[in-house]
Design an enzyme around this catalytic site. Structure first.
Site, PDB file in Angstrom:
ATOM      1  N   ASP A 204       0.913  -1.135   0.000  1.00 62.89           N
ATOM      2  CA  ASP A 204       0.000   0.000   0.000  1.00 62.89           C
ATOM      3  C   ASP A 204       0.952   1.185   0.000  1.00 62.89           C
ATOM      4  O   ASP A 204       1.571   1.491   1.030  1.00 62.89           O
ATOM      5  CB  ASP A 204      -0.873   0.010   1.265  1.00 62.89           C
ATOM      6  CG  ASP A 204      -1.852   1.176   1.230  1.00 62.89           C
ATOM      7  OD1 ASP A 204      -1.415   2.299   0.923  1.00 62.89           O
ATOM      8  OD2 ASP A 204      -3.042   0.965   1.508  1.00 62.89           O
ATOM      9  N   HIS A 205       1.109   1.839  -1.135  1.00 60.50           N
ATOM     10  CA  HIS A 205       2.226   2.794  -1.228  1.00 60.50           C
ATOM     11  C   HIS A 205       2.051   3.975  -0.274  1.00 60.50           C
ATOM     12  O   HIS A 205       3.023   4.649   0.033  1.00 60.50           O
ATOM     13  CB  HIS A 205       2.466   3.240  -2.678  1.00 60.50           C
ATOM     14  CG  HIS A 205       1.495   4.239  -3.203  1.00 60.50           C
ATOM     15  ND1 HIS A 205       0.231   3.918  -3.612  1.00 60.50           N
ATOM     16  CD2 HIS A 205       1.603   5.577  -3.360  1.00 60.50           C
ATOM     17  CE1 HIS A 205      -0.387   5.004  -4.019  1.00 60.50           C
ATOM     18  NE2 HIS A 205       0.416   6.030  -3.876  1.00 60.50           N
TER      19      HIS A 205
ATOM     20  N   HIS B 149      -5.760   2.887   1.040  1.00 62.46           N
ATOM     21  CA  HIS B 149      -5.037   4.056   1.554  1.00 62.46           C
ATOM     22  C   HIS B 149      -5.795   4.800   2.658  1.00 62.46           C
ATOM     23  O   HIS B 149      -5.225   5.152   3.689  1.00 62.46           O
ATOM     24  CB  HIS B 149      -4.728   5.043   0.427  1.00 62.46           C
ATOM     25  CG  HIS B 149      -4.158   4.415  -0.803  1.00 62.46           C
ATOM     26  ND1 HIS B 149      -3.230   3.404  -0.754  1.00 62.46           N
ATOM     27  CD2 HIS B 149      -4.378   4.654  -2.123  1.00 62.46           C
ATOM     28  CE1 HIS B 149      -2.897   3.058  -2.000  1.00 62.46           C
ATOM     29  NE2 HIS B 149      -3.596   3.797  -2.841  1.00 62.46           N
TER      30      HIS B 149
HETATM   31  C1  BG6 Z   1      -3.426   4.557  -6.414  1.00 63.73           C
HETATM   32  C2  BG6 Z   1      -4.742   4.597  -7.118  1.00 63.73           C
HETATM   33  O1  BG6 Z   1      -3.408   3.491  -5.490  1.00 63.73           O
HETATM   34  O2  BG6 Z   1      -3.228   5.768  -5.714  1.00 63.73           O
HETATM   35  C3  BG6 Z   1      -4.792   5.779  -8.074  1.00 63.73           C
HETATM   36  O3  BG6 Z   1      -4.932   3.403  -7.850  1.00 63.73           O
HETATM   37  C4  BG6 Z   1      -4.463   7.055  -7.345  1.00 63.73           C
HETATM   38  O4  BG6 Z   1      -6.066   5.883  -8.688  1.00 63.73           O
HETATM   39  C5  BG6 Z   1      -3.179   6.901  -6.550  1.00 63.73           C
HETATM   40  O5  BG6 Z   1      -4.303   8.067  -8.326  1.00 63.73           O
HETATM   41  C6  BG6 Z   1      -2.931   8.111  -5.683  1.00 63.73           C
HETATM   42  O6  BG6 Z   1      -1.648   8.015  -5.136  1.00 63.73           O
HETATM   43  P1  BG6 Z   1      -0.842   9.309  -4.723  1.00 63.73           P
HETATM   44  O7  BG6 Z   1       0.410   8.778  -4.113  1.00 63.73           O
HETATM   45  O8  BG6 Z   1      -0.612  10.101  -5.983  1.00 63.73           O
HETATM   46  O9  BG6 Z   1      -1.715  10.054  -3.773  1.00 63.73           O
END
Ligand code: BG6
Length: 499
Positions: free
Chosen positions: A180-181, A243
């Site tokens: 989960d980045h 997230h």
């Molecule tokens: C991803 C989603 O997990 O997270 C995308 O699949 C989204 O739709 C992205 O744009 C948002 O990540 P960040 O790091 O740009 O907030």
């Protein structure tokens, strides 16, 4: 091995020609390499369908590093560790060739049989690849084996369970690193530190002193080229299940007894278990969905979601979700956690606002409300925290003035914090799974989200589109908070530069 150096390992990237690998993985690996955080001995095999040679692959890796970082210091040394193997994920012969190349590199670089399998590709192949890795002998190794798996982990609880059962045949739970980045973002990792390393927050961190918590993750971009995936996912599955709920868990968890992976995860799991299930008719009371219509972003006209490439012109997919999440435990009973996320909103920003309860009376300007104290955690693009206080107005009076205390990560360190992927790759190389999601977290968050999507799937939503691109979502999202006597804090006003 130097103290900061990660374990020696062979990293196999499935989906090596894809967008994620190019935009995130290669630049992150390069950063680690430049900082001396990769072991001297490492090798990377990229696999995908394209019939590339090692040389072509290395050129592509060079390109992606240059494009994203703009420097290529020591790049030839870096890419010399990269190898390419054309691959069909369903074909045993492909895996046998891969196994041979892996064995060759293992002995060439003395990698001790350590292997990381990174699945950076379409989720429908996750299970098949895991099966083949075991059946075709790639997991028969003397060193460690770890599976790194991108989201989405399933489409709902049922599909997530069957995917989990399938990969568990080849990997033990502690060998699975579910990405989960958001958990790699510096300020998301900072939530625990802010809470548990400061004497003055934790005593106030409960329903006696906090009135509500607001988490907004807004994006300016639309669906881009991802409609095929997004049409079936929508914002609830794409952002909330993972997230947004992960941030809720970090804000709401009890202090772990130790900073170990198991202790931290087990506290987070307790939060997921305490989530109040929202089902049936309650869904409309607690959750709002939206879909963007045409509008203006950065002075440019943009099309509605339904007019985007590969989107059904009658699509009922939500591109925005706002919700009230309740945690029914002793600490949080009665405190709403409002979450809000969407595409094509006013600004790209992730912020958490912790609003403290009003003090019993205003001694200074009796007819007015004092501004509530806020703790704002800036996750991105700014990284830092702001504390909103009241102080005396200068001059001969006893009036108050709102003041803000700012801490900004960039300002203090003078350097950009590393990308989430860089931290996560490093953690995985070190065998630290704390910032990856455990199966129990995944299962419980699907259980929560499934009840909402079941209701939405059976309702015919005729109001879409219900917000214009470039706005903060439908008016129902405002009402959701207003009916409890609150309002969404304007996240642009809370930006550090506006403080
Ligand atoms: C991803 C989603 O997990 O997270 C995308 O699949 C989204 O739709 C992205 O744009 C948002 O990540 P960040 O790091 O740009 O907030």
């Amino acid at each position: 091995m130097s103290p900061n150096e990660a374990s020696t390992s062979l990293i196999m990237i499935f989906g090596a020609t894809g967008d994620l690998a190019k935009r995130k993985l290669y630049p992150s690996l390069y950063h680690l390499f430049r900082k001396g955080k990769l072991a001297k001995q490492f090798a990377i095999i990229g696999t995908a369908r394209s019939p590339w040679t090692h040389e072509q692959f290395r050129e592509n890796v060079k390109d992606s590093v240059l494009t994203s970082i703009g420097t290529n210091d020591q790049i030839d040394d870096f890419v010399s560790h990269f190898y390419y193997q054309p691959h069909d994920v369903t074909d045993t012969n492909s895996y046998i060739k891969l196994r041979e190349l892996a064995a060759e590199l293992d002995s060439k670089y003395s990698l001790n049989g350590n292997r990381i399998f990174y699945l950076a590709m379409a989720p429908e192949f996750f299970g098949t690849i895991a099966d083949h890795l075991k059946a075709d002998g790639l997991t028969d190794t003397l060193g460690f084996k770890r599976l790194v798996i991108e989201k989405p982990f399933g489409h709902d609880l049922e599909s997530a369970e069957s995917l989990n059962a399938q990969i568990r045949k080849s990997f033990a739970e502690e060998e699975i690193y579910r990405i989960d980045h958001y958990l790699g973002k510096a300020m998301v990792q900072n939530i625990e530190v802010i809470r548990f390393a400061n004497a003055f927050f934790e005593p106030l961190w409960n329903n006696r002193y906090i009135s509500n918590i607001q988490i907004t993750s807004s994006e300016k971009l639309g669906v881009e080229e991802r409609a095929r995936y997004y049409e079936k996912s929508g914002a609830l599955r794409d952002m909330v299940q993972n997230h947004m709920l992960q941030m809720v868990a970090l804000l709401a968890m009890e202090p772990p007894i130790r900073l170990t992976t198991d202790e931290i995860r087990s506290e987070k799991v307790k939060v997921f278990r305490a989530l109040r299930p929202i089902e049936g008719e309650e869904v409309d009371e607690y959750f709002v969905r939206g879909q963007y219509g045409q509008g203006t972003i950065n002075a440019d006209e943009v099309v509605s979601y339904r007019d985007e490439l590969n989107v059904n012109p009658q699509s009922n997919t939500e591109t925005f979700v706002a919700g009230k999440v309740m945690i029914d435990n002793f600490r949080w009973a009665g405190v709403p956690f409002y979450i809000r996320t969407g595409k094509r909103m006013t600004t790209k920003s992730t912020k958490i606002v912790i609003q403290f309860k009003d003090i019993p009376m205003n001694l200074y300007n009796r007819n007015e409300q004092l501004n509530p104290n806020l703790l704002v955690i800036h996750i991105q693009p700014e990284e830092g925290i702001t504390l909103h206080l009241n102080a005396k107005k200068s001059g001969q009076n006893m009036q108050t003035n709102p003041v803000k205390l700012n801490f900004s990560n960039d300002g203090t360190n003078g350097i950009n914090t590393p990308e989430a992927y860089e931290k996560l790759l490093y953690d995985c190389l070190q065998g630290d799974a704390t910032n990856f999601t455990h199966w129990d977290e995944v299962a419980l968050s699907w259980r929560f989200v499934d009840k909402i999507s079941e209701v939405w799937e059976h309702q015919t939503q005729s109001q879409f589109p219900n917000y214009s691109a470039g706005t903060m979502g439908p008016k129902e999202a405002e009402q959701l908070v207003q009916k409890d006597g609150y309002f969404w804090w304007n996240i642009t006003d809370l930006d550090v530069e506006n403080c």
